[in-house]
Write an enzyme that holds these catalytic residues in place. Structure first.
Site, PDB file in Angstrom:
ATOM      1  N   ARG A 184     -16.852  -4.398  19.304  1.00 25.22           N
ATOM      2  CA  ARG A 184     -17.132  -3.454  18.224  1.00 25.22           C
ATOM      3  C   ARG A 184     -16.327  -3.848  16.980  1.00 25.22           C
ATOM      4  O   ARG A 184     -15.098  -3.951  17.046  1.00 25.22           O
ATOM      5  CB  ARG A 184     -16.736  -2.047  18.653  1.00 25.22           C
ATOM      6  CG  ARG A 184     -17.176  -0.976  17.683  1.00 25.22           C
ATOM      7  CD  ARG A 184     -16.522   0.323  18.040  1.00 25.22           C
ATOM      8  NE  ARG A 184     -17.141   0.894  19.234  1.00 25.22           N
ATOM      9  CZ  ARG A 184     -17.794   2.047  19.241  1.00 25.22           C
ATOM     10  NH1 ARG A 184     -17.867   2.755  18.140  1.00 25.22           N
ATOM     11  NH2 ARG A 184     -18.309   2.509  20.332  1.00 25.22           N
ATOM     12  N   THR A 216     -16.984  -1.786  10.627  1.00 24.66           N
ATOM     13  CA  THR A 216     -18.332  -1.177  10.597  1.00 24.66           C
ATOM     14  C   THR A 216     -18.594  -0.333  11.850  1.00 24.66           C
ATOM     15  O   THR A 216     -19.531   0.466  11.874  1.00 24.66           O
ATOM     16  CB  THR A 216     -19.422  -2.273  10.538  1.00 24.66           C
ATOM     17  OG1 THR A 216     -19.371  -3.013  11.770  1.00 24.66           O
ATOM     18  CG2 THR A 216     -19.203  -3.220   9.383  1.00 24.66           C
ATOM     19  N   ASP A 265     -12.694   5.009  31.186  1.00 23.38           N
ATOM     20  CA  ASP A 265     -13.126   3.693  30.711  1.00 23.38           C
ATOM     21  C   ASP A 265     -13.511   2.832  31.924  1.00 23.38           C
ATOM     22  O   ASP A 265     -12.654   2.484  32.746  1.00 23.38           O
ATOM     23  CB  ASP A 265     -12.003   3.028  29.914  1.00 23.38           C
ATOM     24  CG  ASP A 265     -12.463   1.716  29.282  1.00 23.38           C
ATOM     25  OD1 ASP A 265     -12.489   1.640  28.042  1.00 23.38           O
ATOM     26  OD2 ASP A 265     -12.819   0.770  30.025  1.00 23.38           O
ATOM     27  N   ASP A 318     -11.644  -0.607  32.260  1.00 23.76           N
ATOM     28  CA  ASP A 318     -10.237  -0.440  32.662  1.00 23.76           C
ATOM     29  C   ASP A 318     -10.124  -0.036  34.117  1.00 23.76           C
ATOM     30  O   ASP A 318      -9.253  -0.517  34.846  1.00 23.76           O
ATOM     31  CB  ASP A 318      -9.549   0.609  31.778  1.00 23.76           C
ATOM     32  CG  ASP A 318      -9.188   0.061  30.409  1.00 23.76           C
ATOM     33  OD1 ASP A 318      -9.214  -1.175  30.240  1.00 23.76           O
ATOM     34  OD2 ASP A 318      -8.885   0.873  29.515  1.00 23.76           O
TER      35      ASP A 318
END
Ligand code: URA
Length: 209
Positions: free
Chosen positions: A104, A108, A200, A203
């Site tokens: 990511r 933006t 997550d 993770d």
């Protein structure tokens, strides 16, 4: 318009409860995700075409059915998608595996492709894009876009858990895609986590933080 399937098989729902539980450790989490992926693969392959063959049983000659040899491709989105890939390969070992890596952009907030390695004949294959968590939908939308740009014609999306926001975003961006889930959760929180979700996925699969 693509359809959304939520697999409510009791074994999938049972295992998903332990996957969600924060007291489940990395090893068990990884094993459970693997098992649920296999069970989901069983459901997702329900519509694979069959053909008739003639065989000799010990008793007589019979016609029976075998898979018609449809070419499949698994496309895990790095890195959490890897956690479901082996479980699916247990049932469809002949599938080829391509990888799409996205990060990511911090400015933006849009997903940017950093790695793509695909089977050479993706236009002939039915592709299953794999991402455990369909949150905003940004990564899945970009990965599907990337596959279509390279010639893919038949694509499905397989996730463990989705937020309604992610499902709507994928449907809007790619109305031709069917989505397969183990659970459709309530919503996204302000940090982009699925609620109640599982935290997550990357993770928890790999023991990072
Ligand atoms: N990605 C995850 O791993 N978990 C979420 O809840 C949302 C996105």
């Amino acid at each position: 318009m693509g359809k959304v399937y939520v697999f409510d098989h009791p074994l999938i729902q049972h295992k998903l409860t332990f996957i969600r539980d924060k007291s489940t450790g990395t090893k068990e989490f990884r094993e459970l995700v693997d098992e649920v992926a296999t069970l989901m693969a069983f459901e997702i392959t329900r519509d694979l075409p069959l053909q008739e063959v003639t065989i000799d049983t010990p008793v007589e000659t019979a016609t029976s059915k075998v898979l018609a040899g449809k070419k499949l491709g698994l496309i895990p989105i790095l890195r959490a998608g890897l956690g479901m890939t082996d479980g699916i390969l247990q049932l469809i070992p002949a599938a080829k595996v391509g990888h799409v890596g996205l990060y990511r952009d911090p400015e933006t907030l849009q997903p940017v492709e950093y790695y793509v390695k695909l089977p050479s004949d993706i236009e002939e294959r039915e592709l299953i894009v794999i991402d455990p968590m369909l949150a905003t939908g940004g990564s899945a939308i970009e990965a599907i876009h990337s596959l279509k740009k390279r010639g893919a014609k038949q694509i499905r999306l397989m996730c463990l858990i989705a937020a309604p926001e992610g499902v709507e975003a994928v449907k809007e961006a790619h109305p031709d895609i069917d989505i397969y889930l183990a659970a459709l959760d309530e919503k996204l929180n302000e940090k982009g986590y699925i609620i109640p979700g599982l935290g997550d996925a990357g993770d928890r699969l790999y023991g990072t933080k």
